[in-house]
Scaffold this motif. Structure first.
Motif, short mmCIF file in Angstrom:
data_model
loop_
_atom_site.label_atom_id
_atom_site.label_comp_id
_atom_site.label_asym_id
_atom_site.label_seq_id
_atom_site.Cartn_x
_atom_site.Cartn_y
_atom_site.Cartn_z
N SER A 162 0.78 -1.23 0.00
CA SER A 162 0.00 0.00 0.00
C SER A 162 0.82 1.28 0.00
N SER A 163 1.89 1.37 0.76
CA SER A 163 2.61 2.63 0.81
C SER A 163 3.97 2.53 0.11
N CYS A 164 4.22 1.44 -0.54
CA CYS A 164 5.49 1.25 -1.23
C CYS A 164 5.25 0.95 -2.70
N THR A 165 6.14 1.41 -3.54
CA THR A 165 6.05 1.08 -4.96
C THR A 165 7.40 0.50 -5.41
N ASN A 166 7.46 0.12 -6.66
CA ASN A 166 8.68 -0.48 -7.23
C ASN A 166 9.16 -1.65 -6.38
N VAL A 167 8.24 -2.46 -5.93
CA VAL A 167 8.59 -3.60 -5.07
C VAL A 167 9.19 -4.71 -5.94
N SER A 168 10.36 -5.20 -5.54
CA SER A 168 10.96 -6.27 -6.33
C SER A 168 11.72 -7.23 -5.41
N PHE A 169 12.02 -8.39 -5.94
CA PHE A 169 12.75 -9.41 -5.20
C PHE A 169 13.93 -9.83 -6.07
N THR A 170 15.13 -9.58 -5.59
CA THR A 170 16.30 -9.95 -6.38
C THR A 170 17.44 -10.36 -5.46
N ASN A 171 18.16 -11.40 -5.82
CA ASN A 171 19.30 -11.89 -5.03
C ASN A 171 18.94 -12.07 -3.55
N SER A 172 17.71 -12.49 -3.28
CA SER A 172 17.24 -12.72 -1.92
C SER A 172 16.93 -11.43 -1.15
N TRP A 173 16.90 -10.32 -1.85
CA TRP A 173 16.54 -9.05 -1.19
C TRP A 173 15.15 -8.63 -1.65
N LEU A 174 14.34 -8.19 -0.70
CA LEU A 174 13.08 -7.52 -1.03
C LEU A 174 13.38 -6.02 -1.05
N SER A 185 14.60 1.12 0.15
CA SER A 185 15.29 0.31 1.16
C SER A 185 15.02 -1.16 0.87
N SER A 186 15.68 -2.02 1.64
CA SER A 186 15.62 -3.45 1.31
C SER A 186 15.72 -4.30 2.57
N VAL A 187 15.18 -5.50 2.48
CA VAL A 187 15.29 -6.47 3.57
C VAL A 187 15.89 -7.75 3.00
N TYR A 188 16.94 -8.25 3.64
CA TYR A 188 17.56 -9.50 3.21
C TYR A 188 16.73 -10.66 3.74
N LEU A 189 16.24 -11.51 2.85
CA LEU A 189 15.29 -12.54 3.27
C LEU A 189 15.90 -13.91 3.54
N ASN A 190 17.09 -14.16 3.00
CA ASN A 190 17.60 -15.54 3.06
C ASN A 190 17.87 -16.01 4.49
N ASN A 191 18.14 -15.08 5.41
CA ASN A 191 18.37 -15.50 6.80
C ASN A 191 17.10 -15.38 7.64
N LYS A 192 15.96 -15.09 6.98
CA LYS A 192 14.71 -14.91 7.72
C LYS A 192 13.63 -15.92 7.32
N ILE A 193 13.89 -16.63 6.23
CA ILE A 193 12.90 -17.60 5.74
C ILE A 193 13.59 -18.94 5.59
N PRO A 231 26.28 -3.63 4.10
CA PRO A 231 25.73 -2.89 2.97
C PRO A 231 25.69 -1.39 3.26
N LEU A 232 26.01 -0.58 2.26
CA LEU A 232 25.98 0.88 2.46
C LEU A 232 24.68 1.48 1.95
N TRP A 233 23.84 0.66 1.30
CA TRP A 233 22.51 1.15 0.95
C TRP A 233 21.59 0.84 2.15
N ASN A 234 20.31 1.26 2.09
CA ASN A 234 19.40 1.02 3.20
C ASN A 234 19.03 -0.46 3.22
N ALA A 235 19.54 -1.16 4.22
CA ALA A 235 19.36 -2.61 4.23
C ALA A 235 19.08 -3.11 5.63
N ASP A 236 18.06 -3.93 5.75
CA ASP A 236 17.78 -4.64 6.99
C ASP A 236 18.33 -6.05 6.80
N VAL A 237 19.44 -6.35 7.47
CA VAL A 237 20.07 -7.65 7.28
C VAL A 237 19.68 -8.58 8.42
#
Ligand SMILES: *[C@@H]1O[C@H](CO)[C@@H](O)[C@H](O)[C@H]1NC(C)=O
Length: 259
Positions: free
Chosen positions: A30-42, A58-66, A253-259
């Protein structure tokens, strides 16, 4: 406009009373656009609460969460990428085809909204507790090439059991490499040989990340508590002498990342 008001309200609620884990902000759709999934990052561009148009990527690394629990995606620690493939993202629903122990594959879907939300423009996961919204955001975008090949110089052998090293002489001051890795590593050491108690120690480090999107920190101990140097930005591509011998690295990571 409605989306933004909702986002602002929910973020305030999430901050003041995080007792109810159900309050996780507004979902990705709802409040986000350009949503994509690449290299295990949302990855997504999400509205901040500043106004109705300012977005932050910004991004969230999913491989250590799923994890792949015998064919079904579960939201716990564990890497699902190794045994799942064919990902597709529709809204906030991640669909994957995962290997079952019996040998066949099962298609499974996970609603990412349950644990990932937009907090004042930052996409964050609440899997390890209520997320703290980072006070500052980076303008760096998700890198087109997130790899970080490393080269080590002035190499020696390090072993917690010192007598192991006499059996594994390392070339000194030779150079050798590793990777390229692509993941955020909290503490990564190179074992030589793979099953032994011998680690590669190095006094010089070169980071070849083409995107310059990572800071690589070098540590003198296997627990990554004694920092002996770090490499980032324009230092990448050159061989940097560390302040001591390192045996492990952390990749940030130097970009906005939740690892
Ligand atoms: C979405 O992506 C496009 C293409 O990269 C970009 O121009 C646009 O600004 C993005 N939208 C937002 C809201 O950031």
């Amino acid at each position: 406009m409605l989306n933004w008001e909702l986002a602002a309200l929910t973020v305030i609620a999430a901050r003041s009373s995080y007792a109810a884990p159900a309050v996780i902000g507004v979902g990705v759709g709802s409040s986000c656009t350009n949503v994509s999934f690449t290299n295990s990052w949302l990855i997504a561009d999400c509205l901040t609460k500043a106004d109705s148009s300012t977005h932050i990527q910004s991004s969230v690394y999913l491989n250590n969460k799923i994890t792949n629990d015998d064919g079904t995606l579960k939201k716990v620690d564990g890497s699902f990428l190794g045994s799942c493939n064919t990902y597709s993202l529709g809204g906030a629903k991640l669909t994957c085809s995962c290997q079952r122990s019996a040998g066949y594959t099962l298609t499974s879907a996970l609603n990412l909204k349950e644990h990932i939300a937009n907090y004042a423009g930052r996409l964050l996961s609440d899997l390890s507790g209520p997320p703290a919204v980072p006070p500052t955001s980076s303008a760096a975008l998700f890198p087109s090439d997130p790899s970080w090949p490393l080269r080590f110089g002035d190499i020696a052998c390090y072993s917690p059991d010192s007598d192991f090293c006499s059996r594994y002489p390392f070339s000194n001051p030779g150079t050798c490499g590793v990777g390229p890795g692509t993941k955020p590593e909290s503490c990564y050491a190179v074992r030589e040989p793979l099953s032994g108690h011998v680690y590669r120690a190095f006094a010089q480090l070169q980071v070849g990340a083409p995107s310059k999107a990572w800071r690589v920190e070098a540590y003198g101990d296997l627990a990554c508590t004694e920092k002996v140097g770090s490499v980032e930005g324009e230092e990448q591509g050159t061989c940097k002498k560390l302040g001591g011998r390192a045996v492990a690295v952390k990749t940030v990571p130097l970009w906005n990342a939740d690892v």
